[in-house]
Design a protein around this motif. Sequence first.
Motif, mmCIF file in Angstrom:
data_model
loop_
_atom_site.group_PDB
_atom_site.id
_atom_site.type_symbol
_atom_site.label_atom_id
_atom_site.label_comp_id
_atom_site.label_asym_id
_atom_site.label_seq_id
_atom_site.Cartn_x
_atom_site.Cartn_y
_atom_site.Cartn_z
ATOM 1 N N ARG A 219 0.434 14.519 4.142
ATOM 2 C CA ARG A 219 0.184 13.323 3.346
ATOM 3 C C ARG A 219 1.164 12.214 3.729
ATOM 4 O O ARG A 219 1.986 11.774 2.930
ATOM 5 C CB ARG A 219 0.260 13.661 1.861
ATOM 6 N N ASP B 234 1.643 8.958 7.158
ATOM 7 C CA ASP B 234 0.898 8.198 8.157
ATOM 8 C C ASP B 234 0.547 9.036 9.381
ATOM 9 O O ASP B 234 -0.533 8.881 9.967
ATOM 10 C CB ASP B 234 1.707 6.974 8.580
ATOM 11 N N LEU C 146 -2.476 11.051 8.436
ATOM 12 C CA LEU C 146 -3.687 10.233 8.380
ATOM 13 C C LEU C 146 -4.178 9.920 9.787
ATOM 14 O O LEU C 146 -5.385 10.002 10.062
ATOM 15 C CB LEU C 146 -3.405 8.945 7.608
ATOM 16 N N VAL D 223 -9.681 7.491 1.446
ATOM 17 C CA VAL D 223 -8.303 7.417 0.959
ATOM 18 C C VAL D 223 -8.273 6.657 -0.367
ATOM 19 O O VAL D 223 -9.170 5.861 -0.671
ATOM 20 C CB VAL D 223 -7.359 6.724 1.971
ATOM 21 N N TRP E 59 -4.287 0.110 10.371
ATOM 22 C CA TRP E 59 -5.419 0.944 9.974
ATOM 23 C C TRP E 59 -6.641 0.034 9.822
ATOM 24 O O TRP E 59 -6.521 -1.107 9.346
ATOM 25 C CB TRP E 59 -5.161 1.636 8.629
ATOM 26 N N ARG F 145 0.642 -1.005 9.772
ATOM 27 C CA ARG F 145 1.349 0.269 9.879
ATOM 28 C C ARG F 145 2.862 0.043 10.022
ATOM 29 O O ARG F 145 3.595 0.944 10.409
ATOM 30 C CB ARG F 145 0.818 1.073 11.065
ATOM 31 N N ASN G 240 3.055 4.627 4.543
ATOM 32 C CA ASN G 240 2.279 4.813 3.320
ATOM 33 C C ASN G 240 2.048 3.490 2.595
ATOM 34 O O ASN G 240 2.191 3.395 1.375
ATOM 35 C CB ASN G 240 2.994 5.815 2.399
ATOM 36 N N SER H 222 -1.797 6.671 2.715
ATOM 37 C CA SER H 222 -1.831 8.010 3.315
ATOM 38 C C SER H 222 -1.439 9.119 2.335
ATOM 39 O O SER H 222 -1.528 10.295 2.677
ATOM 40 C CB SER H 222 -0.923 8.066 4.546
ATOM 41 N N ARG I 259 -5.046 11.002 0.850
ATOM 42 C CA ARG I 259 -6.257 11.040 1.672
ATOM 43 C C ARG I 259 -7.014 12.329 1.376
ATOM 44 O O ARG I 259 -6.433 13.355 1.005
ATOM 45 C CB ARG I 259 -5.909 10.960 3.157
#
Length: 461
Positions: A240, A242, A245, A257, A298, A317, A321, A326, A329
């Motif tokens: 959980r 980045d 994800l 998400v 993202w 990014r 998070n 993230s 998700r």
Amino acid sequence: MRFYIVLELVCLAALTAKADKDLRQVFKDWKVQFNKNYGGGLRNELARFRQFKKSAQTIEYINSIQSDWVAGFTLFADMTDEEKAAFTGLKLNDTALESNLEIDPSPLDPTDPEKQYWDMGPVKNQWSCGSCWAFAAVGAMEGRHLKEHGEFRDFSEQTLLDCTFEGRRDGCTGGWSELAINWAGTDSKISHSKLYGYLPIRKDNKYRWSDGECTDLKKPYNNALRRAKPLAYLASYRSRNDAGLQHALATEGPVEVDIYSSWALPFYTTGTYRGDGCGTNPTPNHAVVVAGYEKDYWYVKNSWGSWGYSGYAYFSRGWENLCSISARRKTIEWWPSSEWKICTDTHPSERTPCDSSANLNQEVCQARGCCYDSNYAGTAAQCFIKGKVTIYDDEGKRRVLYASAEEFSQFEFSYYGKAAQVEIGSWKLFVEDDYYGDYKIIKPEDGKVTFDFQSVQILNN
């Protein structure tokens, strides 16, 4: 001295009056753009304009404190905070939230590609019904169906809205995407088959932005989920973040998400959103689908219609998070059915009728379940099913649309972007652009294209 003070006040009043006049013209043009027609007479019109002025101040403030993204007059510009909140709708069980959402970053998987984009279904609008959870569930399943089976299915959000919480709660007051996916895959009475789940396509049960009776249980619509049974659950704690994800996007497909939609997000138009107003690990209030990634952002599909990049946003990014993107998700397990039959299980709307005037035999299936004239020399080659349009906007960013040839026949390519590539069967159309000079140009003067429906061949790939 008093004379100069009075003069300054007069000048200030004149500037304010001019600004109000200019803003009224912006408001007038904006109402036309978003087809806003207010009832309730002049009083309601003035109330909406006052809210529009507040939004103008917010937009000016956002654009003054950063330059990564551009705030503008979106669909939400005349709405109160309460009205904007109705366009979210995610519900979280507080007892199920971990007490500590601080998730340590971890190294990216070196096997992940540098960037990944998944083809998705069309962007839709949940309107003022808190059904983001149903739209995110459908968006993720449509994308996953495309990835696994190469076919687009326009699933019904209304069915999930009506049925997921039937008899327990009003779905427009919020819900959970994983419960919606599991209803379609395993929990509903109709999806108890070991072979497939249940979710009709949208044209069988169109969206009405209100929770109604679950009529599907009484008289099921045509089942578009015969190919597989989905199951969703919260990703494991270790992934959980980045890195988790990104790896899910690289290996699984599009990912549902939960994010925090702050006061700033509704005004997003272009650029890379940096999470203004999100703070640190806020409690999510909105469900969306991450459809891809690159090193710096993202690629997020929303359910607010044409908001942002024609329904999409680029989330930075630069922060781990960002807006809790993230932390919560969902993992979707996709169990394909080994007994799916293309001839009998293809939805009737996806079969092209043959030319009945020729009084020849009509049969269904062959390549992808479309109808063809068995007496025609080309046999299975005289039909079409779905096509796709890839659009590149002014910044060279990409989005994909899926529809039938009929729906694309009057598609305004020039309105959506600088470049477009259309693929329907074996026919390809490349519209002129500034980014990819090797495109072959087949472009009518008005930017529209007419297809000869019965001459488009479906390739078996």
